[in-house]
Motif scaffolding. Structure first.
Motif, mmCIF file in Angstrom:
data_model
loop_
_atom_site.group_PDB
_atom_site.id
_atom_site.type_symbol
_atom_site.label_atom_id
_atom_site.label_comp_id
_atom_site.label_asym_id
_atom_site.label_seq_id
_atom_site.Cartn_x
_atom_site.Cartn_y
_atom_site.Cartn_z
ATOM 1 N N THR A 176 0.367 3.817 2.915
ATOM 2 C CA THR A 176 -0.143 2.686 3.683
ATOM 3 C C THR A 176 -0.683 1.606 2.756
ATOM 4 O OG1 THR A 176 -0.756 4.267 5.370
ATOM 5 C CG2 THR A 176 -1.664 2.063 5.585
ATOM 6 N N GLU A 177 -1.461 2.073 1.752
ATOM 7 C CA GLU A 177 -2.040 1.135 0.792
ATOM 8 C C GLU A 177 -0.987 0.348 0.035
ATOM 9 O OE1 GLU A 177 -6.177 2.883 -0.993
ATOM 10 O OE2 GLU A 177 -4.369 2.888 -2.185
ATOM 11 N N ARG A 178 0.113 1.010 -0.226
ATOM 12 C CA ARG A 178 1.123 0.389 -1.078
ATOM 13 C C ARG A 178 2.299 -0.146 -0.282
ATOM 14 N NH1 ARG A 178 1.157 5.361 -4.888
ATOM 15 N NH2 ARG A 178 3.050 4.525 -5.810
ATOM 16 N N THR A 179 2.081 -0.385 1.002
ATOM 17 C CA THR A 179 3.143 -0.911 1.843
ATOM 18 C C THR A 179 3.787 -2.145 1.213
ATOM 19 O OG1 THR A 179 2.043 -0.104 3.807
ATOM 20 C CG2 THR A 179 3.662 -1.831 4.121
ATOM 21 N N TYR B 221 7.177 14.043 4.208
ATOM 22 C CA TYR B 221 6.903 13.163 5.348
ATOM 23 C C TYR B 221 6.398 11.782 4.914
ATOM 24 C CZ TYR B 221 5.106 11.336 9.696
ATOM 25 O OH TYR B 221 4.854 10.513 10.756
ATOM 26 N N PRO B 222 5.336 11.746 4.057
ATOM 27 C CA PRO B 222 4.875 10.423 3.600
ATOM 28 C C PRO B 222 5.960 9.654 2.832
ATOM 29 C CG PRO B 222 3.278 12.116 3.013
ATOM 30 C CD PRO B 222 4.483 12.821 3.524
ATOM 31 N N ALA B 223 6.729 10.359 2.014
ATOM 32 C CA ALA B 223 7.762 9.682 1.230
ATOM 33 C C ALA B 223 8.833 9.095 2.140
ATOM 34 C CB ALA B 223 8.388 10.658 0.231
ATOM 35 N N ARG B 224 9.182 9.849 3.184
ATOM 36 C CA ARG B 224 10.167 9.364 4.148
ATOM 37 C C ARG B 224 9.641 8.128 4.879
ATOM 38 N NH1 ARG B 224 14.618 11.231 6.816
ATOM 39 N NH2 ARG B 224 14.041 10.411 8.848
ATOM 40 N N LYS B 225 8.346 8.227 5.195
ATOM 41 C CA LYS B 225 7.704 7.114 5.890
ATOM 42 C C LYS B 225 7.785 5.860 5.007
ATOM 43 C CE LYS B 225 3.312 5.758 7.814
ATOM 44 N NZ LYS B 225 1.883 5.898 7.552
ATOM 45 N N ALA B 226 7.524 6.044 3.712
ATOM 46 C CA ALA B 226 7.580 4.920 2.775
ATOM 47 C C ALA B 226 9.001 4.382 2.674
ATOM 48 C CB ALA B 226 7.079 5.359 1.405
ATOM 49 N N ALA B 227 9.955 5.301 2.529
ATOM 50 C CA ALA B 227 11.332 4.893 2.274
ATOM 51 C C ALA B 227 11.942 4.207 3.485
ATOM 52 C CB ALA B 227 12.160 6.107 1.859
ATOM 53 N N LYS B 228 11.422 4.542 4.686
ATOM 54 C CA LYS B 228 12.000 3.974 5.896
ATOM 55 C C LYS B 228 11.379 2.631 6.274
ATOM 56 C CE LYS B 228 12.856 6.694 9.512
ATOM 57 N NZ LYS B 228 12.646 7.834 10.427
ATOM 58 N N LEU B 229 10.352 2.223 5.532
ATOM 59 C CA LEU B 229 9.696 0.952 5.861
ATOM 60 C C LEU B 229 10.705 -0.191 5.878
ATOM 61 C CD1 LEU B 229 6.371 0.955 3.836
ATOM 62 C CD2 LEU B 229 6.617 0.956 6.303
ATOM 63 N N ASP B 230 10.519 -1.073 6.842
ATOM 64 C CA ASP B 230 11.356 -2.256 6.920
ATOM 65 C C ASP B 230 10.837 -3.266 5.895
ATOM 66 O OD1 ASP B 230 13.222 -4.075 8.037
ATOM 67 O OD2 ASP B 230 11.522 -5.073 9.019
ATOM 68 N N PRO B 231 11.707 -3.766 5.010
ATOM 69 C CA PRO B 231 11.199 -4.631 3.934
ATOM 70 C C PRO B 231 10.435 -5.857 4.440
ATOM 71 C CG PRO B 231 13.612 -4.607 3.985
ATOM 72 C CD PRO B 231 13.142 -3.510 4.873
ATOM 73 N N ILE B 232 10.891 -6.454 5.549
ATOM 74 C CA ILE B 232 10.214 -7.659 6.043
ATOM 75 C C ILE B 232 8.815 -7.332 6.536
ATOM 76 C CG2 ILE B 232 10.310 -9.530 7.734
ATOM 77 C CD1 ILE B 232 13.332 -9.152 7.716
ATOM 78 N N GLU B 233 8.739 -6.240 7.339
ATOM 79 C CA GLU B 233 7.437 -5.801 7.840
ATOM 80 C C GLU B 233 6.511 -5.497 6.670
ATOM 81 O OE1 GLU B 233 6.592 -4.634 11.273
ATOM 82 O OE2 GLU B 233 8.183 -6.045 11.787
ATOM 83 N N ALA B 234 7.075 -4.794 5.661
ATOM 84 C CA ALA B 234 6.274 -4.342 4.528
ATOM 85 C C ALA B 234 5.758 -5.534 3.728
ATOM 86 C CB ALA B 234 7.094 -3.424 3.643
ATOM 87 N N LEU B 235 6.597 -6.568 3.592
ATOM 88 C CA LEU B 235 6.180 -7.743 2.824
ATOM 89 C C LEU B 235 5.113 -8.537 3.552
ATOM 90 C CD1 LEU B 235 9.552 -9.042 1.393
ATOM 91 C CD2 LEU B 235 7.597 -8.215 0.103
ATOM 92 N N ARG B 236 5.142 -8.453 4.876
ATOM 93 C CA ARG B 236 4.177 -9.211 5.679
ATOM 94 C C ARG B 236 2.823 -8.511 5.703
ATOM 95 N NH1 ARG B 236 7.245 -9.886 10.874
ATOM 96 N NH2 ARG B 236 8.785 -11.258 9.932
ATOM 97 N N TYR B 237 2.817 -7.197 5.336
ATOM 98 C CA TYR B 237 1.605 -6.371 5.433
ATOM 99 C C TYR B 237 0.536 -6.877 4.480
ATOM 100 C CZ TYR B 237 -1.234 -2.152 5.703
ATOM 101 O OH TYR B 237 -2.248 -1.256 5.897
ATOM 102 N N GLU B 238 -0.666 -7.041 5.014
ATOM 103 C CA GLU B 238 -1.764 -7.480 4.138
ATOM 104 C C GLU B 238 -2.669 -6.320 3.840
ATOM 105 O OE1 GLU B 238 -2.081 -10.294 2.619
ATOM 106 O OE2 GLU B 238 -0.311 -11.165 3.574
#
Lengths: 241, 404
Positions: free
Chosen positions: B306-309, B387-404
């Protein structure tokens, strides 16, 4: 107009691109049908008020996102239905992306940040550093290659980001408000770099809402309510709506 | 392809968050250390039991008389008087695959030397007893067959008896009185110390069995016949043969046996099974803490993702694929498991030594729990990292870039 462009190859071809978001029962069309050709070596500025859909369009152009419907041909091949990993490959090899807020990794030095796309391209360590150094020198930051992003000014950070976008030597550079967080002096420096890149024959697509920035481009596109309403700078001014 | 690079990225992330990484590892460290030290205690108990059984001799069959039955009143086991010295001789003569046959009788007597006296148990044995019990003499010699044949009044004494009757004097050749009969001391046993049951094995007087039966105790029967079989796989066969021989000799004709043949190897197996159960129990309780440590890894990895989204978004935007990101986070959690496991091994082994040192326990550190708990901690890093790694790998790049 078609006659005039025959001598120049089309690198990006959008046909009927729509992006529809579902919000509960409502469907909101961020892009309502975009047709657009970008030719090799063109310097195009995308303009429009916030909420117009220009960022959504940029994300689709940059292969960060897929359109809901429509066709997007990049160098003649359809990319609108690629898998996530295929899109990642396309982003890595064909497109260099520059963001408004730089998006550098704070725990990596400038040169390591530039080397990141090369890492994911599978380039070996020593060659990676060598190529990253080449581009970091090209943007005039050679002496600061080992600095951390926090030790660099905004303009310097954006130059690192541009060097990173160039790392895999892509033919297309996309920039989403690259000068939005910069002062006037840095803005000029950055725009000079973009003009140089354009002069080298790269295709540049830039999102901005500052008319002076857009003026640097050879073509200005105005996006409003999810469609392109104005396309000027190619000899003809077309008011589509 | 990027394996080595991913390891470096993961190590950097771990090092840049030292305290958090250490706290995450602590769960694994405690788990692994607990497994190793608990199992070492279990193994210690097991080796104690095994050595105490082994001290009775290996491949041993023990023949004892059955319970007496006088008009329906049953006596204690071993109270029958039907097991004879001749039975032992017959076993030796007729049954193959036997190394030693050693009949014994015993009783307690007052032993006297001049003004000193001491109460000790007197064993009547044959020379084979020495081999079966792995006894050694530190001075003089053991009972001989000749002593047995002649019912000689000779005795071999243990060190406790020697010290109490002779002090620092050399007892060899001296005379002692057992039940008011003179015996010449011919040998001194090498000290064996306490048995695991707390018995002083040096407090004993050994005399020829014939002397004991006829001159001392006036017995017509023996207490036990110890039989040492030549190889472990002949145990059952020899046991059957002894039973048949004794049934014939005692003319039982289908009546209940008046003797019991006990197999020490099967006793050992039962005891080993029991202690293995104890070890498993201790190990699995400790294993639970290892599992809890694994959940700790998962928890921290979730926070870390989450921290490194944003970092993930940047990496994906620059061309990182699903497997690149997956690998990066998996290696991070596996590294926590591996490093925690290695530290845990050291702590566990040190803990086992400390328990042995301060707690007066026998602890036995073996390779198996170390290997298993290490493999388990790596596996936990992997399993709880997925599970956490999958969660990270599945992140949508746009959503992830918008994350503050």
């Amino acid at each position: 107009m078609a006659e005039k462009d025959k001598d120049r190859e089309v690198t990006i071809e959008l046909r009927g691109i729509k992006k529809i978001y579902k919000m509960g029962d409502q469907e909101v069309a961020a892009l309502a049908g975009i047709d657009l050709d970008i030719h090799k070596g063109e310097f195009a500025a995308l303009m429009g008020p916030s909420g117009s859909g220009k960022s959504t369009l940029m994300n689709i152009l940059g292969c960060l996102d897929r359109p809901t419907t429509g066709s997007y041909k990049l160098d003649g091949s359809e990319v609108s239905h690629l898998t996530d990993d295929e899109l990642a490959y396309t982003r890595n090899r064909k497109i260099g992306f520059v963001f408004q807020n730089f998006n550098l990794l704070s725990k990596l030095s400038a040169v390591d940040n530039v080397a990141l796309p090369l890492l994911y391209a599978g380039v070996g360590r020593s060659e990676r550093t060598q190529r990253a150094m080449h581009f970091i020198e090209a943007v005039g930051l050679g002496p600061r290659a080992d600095h951390m992003p926090s030790e660099l000014s905004g303009g310097q950070r954006q130059r690192v980001a541009i060097a990173r976008a160039l790392a895999n030597d892509p033919k297309i550079i996309m920039a989403d408000e690259p000068t939005g967080n910069l002062d006037t002096k840095s803005t000029h420096e950055i725009m000079e770099i973009f003009e140089d890149l354009h002069a080298q024959g790269r295709t540049i697509i830039l999102v901005t809402h500052e008319p002076e920035i857009a003026a640097c481009a050879s073509r200005q596109l105005l996006v409003r309510d999810g469609i392109i309403t104005r396309d000027e700078g190619r000899g003809v001014v077309m008011d589509i709506v | 392809m990027l394996f080595f690079e991913s390891v470096q990225i993961a190590l950097k992330a771990i090092v840049s968050n030292k305290l958090r990484s250490f706290l995450t590892m602590l769960g694994i460290i405690i788990g692994v250390a607990a497994v190793i030290s608990m199992v070492s205690i279990g193994m210690g108990v097991r080796s104690n039991v095994q050595s105490s059984i082994a001290s009775l001799g290996s491949n041993m069959l023990i023949v004892t008389p059955g319970a007496s039955n006088t008009k329906g009143v049953r006596g204690a086991a071993g109270s029958r008087k039907t097991l004879k010295y001749e039975d032992a001789q017959a076993i030796k003569k007729h049954i193959k695959n036997i190394d030693y046959v050693s009949p014994t009788v015993s009783a307690s007597y007052q032993i006297v030397n001049g003004h000193q006296n001491w109460n000790s148990s007197v064993m009547g044995v044959t020379p084979e007893y020495m081999g079966i019990q792995s006894l050694e003499v530190s001075a003089g010699s053991f009972i001989t067959q000749e002593n047995v044949d002649k019912r000689a009044r000779v005795a071999v004494i243990g060190t406790t008896v020697a010290t109490n009757l002779f002090g620092q004097e050399n007892p060899i050749g001296k005379s002692i009185r057992v039940n008011n009969q003179p015996f010449r001391v011919v040998g001194l046993l090498k000290s064996k110390g306490q048995s695991s049951m707390g018995q002083d094995q040096d407090d004993t007087v050994i005399v020829p069995i014939t002397t004991a039966m006829n001159r001392l105790m006036a017995l017509t029967y023996v207490r036990t016949i110890n039989v040492q079989v030549s190889s472990p796989d002949k145990m059952d066969q020899v046991e059957d043969e002894i039973e048949q021989l004794l049934r014939t000799r005692h003319k039982l004709n289908g009546k209940d046996d008046d003797f019991t043949v006990r197999n020490l190897t099967s006793l050992m197996e039962t005891m080993t099974q029991t202690t293995t159960m104890i070890t498993l129990l201790l190990g699995s309780i400790a294993g639970i803490s290892l599992l809890v440590g694994g959940i700790g890894i998962m928890n921290i990895m979730m926070v870390s993702v989450t921290e490194r989204t944003r970092e993930i978004g940047i990496r994906k935007a620059l061309g990182a694929t699903f497997s690149n990101i997956m690998l990066q986070f998996l290696i991070e959690s596996i590294t926590v498991g591996v490093v925690g496991g290695v530290i845990g091994i050291f702590v566990g082994v040190a803990g086992a030594k400390a328990i042995a040192y301060f707690g007066n326990f026998t602890t036995v550190v073996t390779a198996l729990p170390i290997i298993v708990s290490f493999a388990f901690s790596v596996g936990i890093g992997l399993f709880f990292g997925i599970y956490p790694a999958r969660k990270a790998a599945k992140l949508d790049p746009i959503e992830a870039l918008r994350y503050e």
